[in-house]
Design a protein around this motif. Sequence first.
Motif, PDB file in Angstrom:
ATOM      1  N   ILE A 107       0.823  -1.210   0.000  1.00  0.00           N
ATOM      2  CA  ILE A 107       0.000   0.000   0.000  1.00  0.00           C
ATOM      3  C   ILE A 107       0.855   1.257   0.000  1.00  0.00           C
ATOM      4  CG2 ILE A 107      -1.770   1.276   1.288  1.00  0.00           C
ATOM      5  CD1 ILE A 107      -2.523  -1.449   2.584  1.00  0.00           C
ATOM      6  N   ASP A 108       0.546   2.155  -0.891  1.00  0.00           N
ATOM      7  CA  ASP A 108       1.064   3.513  -0.847  1.00  0.00           C
ATOM      8  C   ASP A 108       0.214   4.281   0.173  1.00  0.00           C
ATOM      9  OD1 ASP A 108       1.434   6.321  -1.357  1.00  0.00           O
ATOM     10  OD2 ASP A 108       2.164   5.834  -3.370  1.00  0.00           O
ATOM     11  N   ASN A 132       0.872  -3.935   4.206  1.00  0.00           N
ATOM     12  CA  ASN A 132       2.270  -3.536   4.086  1.00  0.00           C
ATOM     13  C   ASN A 132       2.312  -2.097   3.596  1.00  0.00           C
ATOM     14  OD1 ASN A 132       2.822  -6.305   4.565  1.00  0.00           O
ATOM     15  ND2 ASN A 132       4.705  -6.141   3.376  1.00  0.00           N
ATOM     16  N   VAL A 133       2.414  -1.165   4.514  1.00  0.00           N
ATOM     17  CA  VAL A 133       2.332   0.254   4.159  1.00  0.00           C
ATOM     18  C   VAL A 133       3.740   0.801   3.968  1.00  0.00           C
ATOM     19  CG1 VAL A 133       1.405   2.490   4.778  1.00  0.00           C
ATOM     20  CG2 VAL A 133       0.203   0.416   5.473  1.00  0.00           C
ATOM     21  N   MET A 134       4.000   1.257   2.784  1.00  0.00           N
ATOM     22  CA  MET A 134       5.347   1.656   2.392  1.00  0.00           C
ATOM     23  C   MET A 134       5.720   3.044   2.910  1.00  0.00           C
ATOM     24  SD  MET A 134       5.261   0.145  -1.527  1.00  0.00           S
ATOM     25  CE  MET A 134       3.718   0.941  -1.967  1.00  0.00           C
ATOM     26  N   TYR A 135       6.990   3.374   2.760  1.00  0.00           N
ATOM     27  CA  TYR A 135       7.539   4.726   2.972  1.00  0.00           C
ATOM     28  C   TYR A 135       7.353   5.218   4.411  1.00  0.00           C
ATOM     29  CZ  TYR A 135       6.377   4.288  -2.012  1.00  0.00           C
ATOM     30  OH  TYR A 135       6.204   3.826  -3.287  1.00  0.00           O
ATOM     31  N   ILE A 155     -10.213  -4.882  10.241  1.00  0.00           N
ATOM     32  CA  ILE A 155      -9.975  -5.279   8.848  1.00  0.00           C
ATOM     33  C   ILE A 155      -8.628  -5.979   8.706  1.00  0.00           C
ATOM     34  CG2 ILE A 155      -9.694  -4.465   6.477  1.00  0.00           C
ATOM     35  CD1 ILE A 155     -11.577  -2.171   7.134  1.00  0.00           C
ATOM     36  N   ALA A 156      -7.565  -5.323   9.183  1.00  0.00           N
ATOM     37  CA  ALA A 156      -6.226  -5.896   9.064  1.00  0.00           C
ATOM     38  C   ALA A 156      -5.887  -6.723  10.297  1.00  0.00           C
ATOM     39  CB  ALA A 156      -5.190  -4.796   8.870  1.00  0.00           C
ATOM     40  N   ASP A 157      -5.262  -7.874  10.074  1.00  0.00           N
ATOM     41  CA  ASP A 157      -4.742  -8.673  11.189  1.00  0.00           C
ATOM     42  C   ASP A 157      -3.348  -8.191  11.588  1.00  0.00           C
ATOM     43  OD1 ASP A 157      -6.749 -11.049  11.531  1.00  0.00           O
ATOM     44  OD2 ASP A 157      -6.479 -10.790   9.367  1.00  0.00           O
ATOM     45  N   TYR A 158      -2.607  -7.712  10.593  1.00  0.00           N
ATOM     46  CA  TYR A 158      -1.280  -7.160  10.851  1.00  0.00           C
ATOM     47  C   TYR A 158      -1.121  -5.869  10.056  1.00  0.00           C
ATOM     48  CZ  TYR A 158       0.000 -11.707  12.788  1.00  0.00           C
ATOM     49  OH  TYR A 158       0.055 -12.862  13.535  1.00  0.00           O
ATOM     50  N   PHE A 159      -0.498  -4.891  10.685  1.00  0.00           N
ATOM     51  CA  PHE A 159      -0.225  -3.609  10.045  1.00  0.00           C
ATOM     52  C   PHE A 159       1.290  -3.412  10.036  1.00  0.00           C
ATOM     53  CE2 PHE A 159       0.519   0.933   9.916  1.00  0.00           C
ATOM     54  CZ  PHE A 159      -0.379   1.373   8.966  1.00  0.00           C
ATOM     55  N   TYR A 160       1.878  -3.536   8.853  1.00  0.00           N
ATOM     56  CA  TYR A 160       3.332  -3.485   8.719  1.00  0.00           C
ATOM     57  C   TYR A 160       3.836  -2.072   8.470  1.00  0.00           C
ATOM     58  CZ  TYR A 160       4.658  -8.421   8.447  1.00  0.00           C
ATOM     59  OH  TYR A 160       4.942  -9.736   8.731  1.00  0.00           O
ATOM     60  N   MET A 161       4.847  -1.722   9.210  1.00  0.00           N
ATOM     61  CA  MET A 161       5.636  -0.530   8.916  1.00  0.00           C
ATOM     62  C   MET A 161       6.767  -0.969   7.974  1.00  0.00           C
ATOM     63  SD  MET A 161       5.943   1.051  12.774  1.00  0.00           S
ATOM     64  CE  MET A 161       7.323  -0.019  13.119  1.00  0.00           C
ATOM     65  N   VAL A 162       6.764  -0.456   6.765  1.00  0.00           N
ATOM     66  CA  VAL A 162       7.761  -0.858   5.772  1.00  0.00           C
ATOM     67  C   VAL A 162       8.779   0.265   5.586  1.00  0.00           C
ATOM     68  CG1 VAL A 162       8.157  -1.620   3.400  1.00  0.00           C
ATOM     69  CG2 VAL A 162       6.059  -2.313   4.613  1.00  0.00           C
TER      70      VAL A 162
END
Length: 514
Positions: A107-108, A132-135, A155-162
């Motif tokens: 995701i952008d 997977n949220v970028m930047y 909604i999301a089970d995991y929220f990634y800092m990328v």
Amino acid sequence: MFKILDCTIRDGGYYTNWDFDKPLVDQYIQSMNQLPVDYLEIGYRSIAIKDYLGKYFYSPVYELEDLRKKSGKKLVIILNEKDIRVEHLNEVLGPVRGLIDMVRIAIDPEHLGRALILAEGVKKMGFEVGFNVMYMSKWKQYGDFIKELKNVDGIADYFYMVDSYGGVYPNDVIETIGLVKAETSVKIGFHGHNNLEMALINSLTAIEHGAEIIDATVWGMGRGAGNLKTELFLTVLNSKFGLPVNFNALGNVVNAFDAVLEKYGWGTNLPYMISGSNSLPQKDVMDWVTTRFYSFNSIIQALQNQKEKVKDNETLPVFTPEKSVKEVLIIGGGKNASEHAAGIKEFIKSRDNITIIHSSSKNAYHYKDLDTEQVFCLVGSEGHRMEQVFTDLGDFNGICVLPPFPRKMGTYVPSNVHDKTFELEAITFTDKFKDSHTALALQTASVLGAEKIYLVGYDGYQDFPITQKERDLTEENELLFDLFGKQSKEKLVALTPSRYKNLLADSIYSMIYG
């Protein structure tokens, strides 16, 4: 206890174009079955996209069925949000129900709202969902993005800092986790890139401050500078926290990827370090480092131009020759320009009105003493090569030509030849690869008004096997020869052995035997 997701096949695909030998993938699955890794991200699922993208970009059902039988881990695929909409989900995900456990979405931050709609559709199909949220180093610049994170709950089970740019530090990780936790209760993940070799400490910091899932890859294989190394991460967790690790299995999977690492050579280097430090995109750097023979100075200048938001760091006079020439000889970097140098020089001496164009300076030493007018195409590291060929450039009597302004790469021109350096006004026969050696040489020949264009040293890599970089450059040159031939009356004739199909073949010796 946090979980570990290994995404070697998916993220490593940026180097292999998502093709991996089946025995390698089987060894990977077998080893991972014996290691404390919870999820394996196999690849993308995607709608059809133009150009060739390999097996694990589409992750066909037959492959997922096979991996499902062989793997005891949860399997993951990722969707690229920019390409996938809700109406695509039945086509893309319907066939993999029961084969895949989690679907992650790249995701952008600008499109979080759109991603939430997509994720709801994925969730309704029964999959775990990962964002997977970028930047992450630039999240604060995205308007209300942080405040909108509350909508991720449920909604999301995991929220990634990328860490897309590979440039965050532990304090940045701590701060960002705090920002996310203030808005949402979703489980936090971390995906670290290794531009500054901070992926390990950043991942450990994320765990210490509440992250519940961490990404890693074998040998750190991944886009650009790569990621946290799975083997390093597991070794540290074993040493510091007593995590049981089967080191035989770990050694087997690391050894299996040795040849892939040797072939593609990912990992950090000076340009990746600079791009990470300044939160500049890795995509261009990856192309410059892996496909082009650009010098570090050129790459770094290009990165500095991006940071300063300037098109180029110098404008030069336009190349406008005073008269046309009858013939041009383009000398490439292939070994045939060296091995046949004596015959090539006899050919040059026999011509009344010929100009030499060096698309590469690699073989220029053999021709430095000729009185014939010589033009040098300055792209990539050519300025540095020239300095090696011509001692202090004190005996340089040619001229230099660069691509049109603005150039993608930084402009490096040796100071001693600056007053003999020009830029082309335009590359007219193609809109692709305008900063390539061959495009520059062909356009220069056209500007000179040449009636005949000969080439030597365009061997086409006659020694096998060739690397992926060499294959890409060969295909690029072939395309440029084809485009130039379609738009120009001049025929391109190779006078030394060449594998290029779009060049006419002749012999340098047929020109001089009399």
